[in-house]
Design an enzyme around this catalytic site. Structure first.
Site, PDB file in Angstrom:
ATOM      1  N   CYS A 118       0.921  -0.931   0.061  1.00 45.99           N
ATOM      2  CA  CYS A 118      -0.043   0.047   0.026  1.00 45.99           C
ATOM      3  C   CYS A 118       0.946   1.260  -0.004  1.00 45.99           C
ATOM      4  CB  CYS A 118      -0.994  -0.103   1.182  1.00 45.99           C
ATOM      5  SG  CYS A 118      -0.016   0.320   2.817  1.00 45.99           S
ATOM      6  N   ARG A 123       4.156  -3.980   2.956  1.00 47.65           N
ATOM      7  CA  ARG A 123       3.274  -4.914   3.874  1.00 47.65           C
ATOM      8  C   ARG A 123       3.745  -6.258   3.761  1.00 47.65           C
ATOM      9  NH1 ARG A 123      -0.660  -0.959   5.566  1.00 47.65           N
ATOM     10  NH2 ARG A 123      -0.736  -2.454   7.374  1.00 47.65           N
ATOM     11  N   ASP A 307       0.858   5.086  13.908  1.00 46.09           N
ATOM     12  CA  ASP A 307      -0.462   5.636  13.327  1.00 46.09           C
ATOM     13  C   ASP A 307      -0.842   7.050  13.920  1.00 46.09           C
ATOM     14  OD1 ASP A 307      -2.082   2.428  13.444  1.00 46.09           O
ATOM     15  OD2 ASP A 307      -0.675   3.098  12.007  1.00 46.09           O
ATOM     16  N   ARG A 399     -12.037   4.508   5.726  1.00 44.90           N
ATOM     17  CA  ARG A 399     -11.821   3.196   6.008  1.00 44.90           C
ATOM     18  C   ARG A 399     -11.353   3.183   7.556  1.00 44.90           C
ATOM     19  NH1 ARG A 399      -6.474   1.165   3.493  1.00 44.90           N
ATOM     20  NH2 ARG A 399      -7.031  -0.273   5.042  1.00 44.90           N
TER      21      ARG A 399
END
Ligand code: EPZ
Length: 420
Positions: A118, A123, A307, A399
């Site tokens: 991504c 990943r 994050d 999302r």
């Protein structure tokens, strides 16, 4: 294509209610595959990734009844589940790989699409596969799928994860819960979402004990019970709104989060000058007109979360002097910097380091979101930019953030969704 329009300059004031955790809900939903009994989950966030995981489970045969109003669902995984997780569902949400462990544990075979990369990184899933093979799984990869099987079922083992990985830890804990015998997993990731997953599994009949800081002992069981479970709140959503209060010099009461699980974030914000008052399941964040610069390194929990890296970077653009952010988890998680620089930020990136000039005044612009957390950093900048900013490709945002424009409007932000 929807976009968000934000008019900067409002100090945010009021209460924001935190939703359920996306990153706890996803492994817990995958883990329901282990049980042939009906399971009831509540406090699921109303976000796209949860819809995708529900569609993935439905595609393998799960019977799911959703109650959107109270954000709950009941899921029944009978014995006739399919074992194929298709590309079209896994490609948009890498957490789809989390069905691999439970499918192997219960049905001893699985065909799961490789998640693919991504915008934040490649990943890979090598750690998932290497560790699952230590539980007796044989696998090969061809035409973009993992073909995995364990003819005699999974056998418990002593496994040290070669690197701290949230997803690999989750896949392994779920798989080992139904392996024959005992497993001891060490060097585990210990994010609160993983603790929530373990609490859920124990609630439906697993026997999992934390025997060390990053070590877990699992006594495999054959059957799981029917039960219900309330998913934990989303600490990354909470951290994002803490930064929104700080950057707009506002005063927000963030309700429904235990301050103990975001200690690092609270300490950092206090260190740079933000006032934070904590209570049992809420915290008050009061922004100050001047904040200090900082040097931050992202790290596995309990370190500073990757994050929240894009979000804290926006706040540091307003700090006194130069700040440095090291992104230690993902190889390409600075995509937001170019967009922030188009708004007047002065960020220079060299490898996994970003150098952030402080004391800048953001100017509004038309912007492009690239990934979930980068897109919310553009909103944070838009909240304090001079003028009206437009953010495109907000499907990235949807999302993982439930009703973000509604929650922000409730505390005074001038933000609206444009359906074009
Ligand atoms: C989880 O992703 C989260 N996603 C991510 O949140 C979060 O950023 C990440 O953990 C780190 O905290 C969910 O929980 C659904 P990792 P995950 O395995 O499990 C490398 C968001 O914004 N690695 O801990 O994929 C990997 O490339 C998302 O909500 C391997 O090399 O993260 C990365 O560099 C984004 N091989 C590092 O480890 C593997 O087999 C950490 O990845 C697995 C991972």
């Amino acid at each position: 294509m929807q976009k968000l329009e934000v008019l900067g300059g409002k100090k945010l004031k009021g209460l924001i209610q935190i939703s359920g955790s996306k990153n706890a809900s996803l492994p817990i939903l995958a883990a329901t595959i282990l049980s042939e009994k009906k399971i009831h989950l509540s406090n699921l966030p109303n976000v796209k990734d949860i819809d995708t995981m529900i569609n993935l489970l439905k595609s393998i045969g799960s019977i799911i009844k959703i109650n959107k109003k109270n954000k709950s669902l009941s899921i029944h995984n009978k014995n006739n589940l399919d074992f194929i997780a298709p590309y079209n569902l896994v490609k948009t949400m890498r957490a789809g790989i989390l069905v691999l462990g439970p499918l192997l544990a219960r049905f001893h075979k699985a065909k799961v699409s490789l998640p693919g990369g991504c915008s934040i990184g490649t990943r890979p899933i090598d750690i998932h596969l290497k560790c699952l093979s230590k539980l007796g799984v044989k696998y090969n990869i061809s035409n973009g799928y993992v073909y995995a099987s364990a003819k005699k079922g999974l056998i418990g083992a002593k496994i040290k994860l070669p690197k701290i990985s949230v997803g690999a830890t989750e896949n392994l804990i779920i798989a080992a819960s139904m392996a024959k015998g005992i497993s001891v997993l060490s060097n585990c990731a210990i994010e609160p979402e993983i603790k929530d997953l373990v609490n859920f599994l124990n609630k439906i009949g697993a026997k999992i004990r934390w025997t060390g800081r990053r070590t877990v002992k699992i006594y495999g069981v054959k059957k799981f019970k029917e039960n219900k479970y309330k998913v934990m709140p989303d600490r990354i959503e909470a951290g994002t709104y803490m930064i929104a209060a700080a950057i707009t010099e506002g005063n927000i009461l963030i309700n429904g989060i235990d301050p103990k699980i975001i200690k690092t974030e609270i300490e950092l914000l206090k260190k740079i000058g933000v006032t934070i008052n904590t209570f049992k399941d809420k915290l008050e964040v009061i922004g100050k007109n001047k904040i200090r610069n900082a040097k931050i390194k992202t790290a596995p929990y309990p370190g500073f979360p990757t994050d929240l890296q894009a979000q804290i970077m926006v706040l540091l653009c307003k700090a006194n002097g130069l700040s440095i952010v090291n992104e230690e988890i993902f190889e390409n998680r600075f995509m937001h910097c170019a967009e922030l620089n188009r708004m007047g930020a002065k960020i220079v990136t060299k490898g996994n380091k970003a150098y952030i000039q402080g004391d800048i005044q953001f100017k509004s612009a038309e912007l492009m979101a690239t990934d979930l957390r980068a897109s919310v950093s553009l909103i944070l900048a838009g909240l304090v930019a001079k003028g009206r900013s437009k953010i495109n490709r907000i499907y990235h945002l949807d999302r993982g953030y439930e009703q973000i424009e509604i929650k922000l409007r409730k505390v005074g932000a001038k933000i609206k969704r444009i359906y074009s």
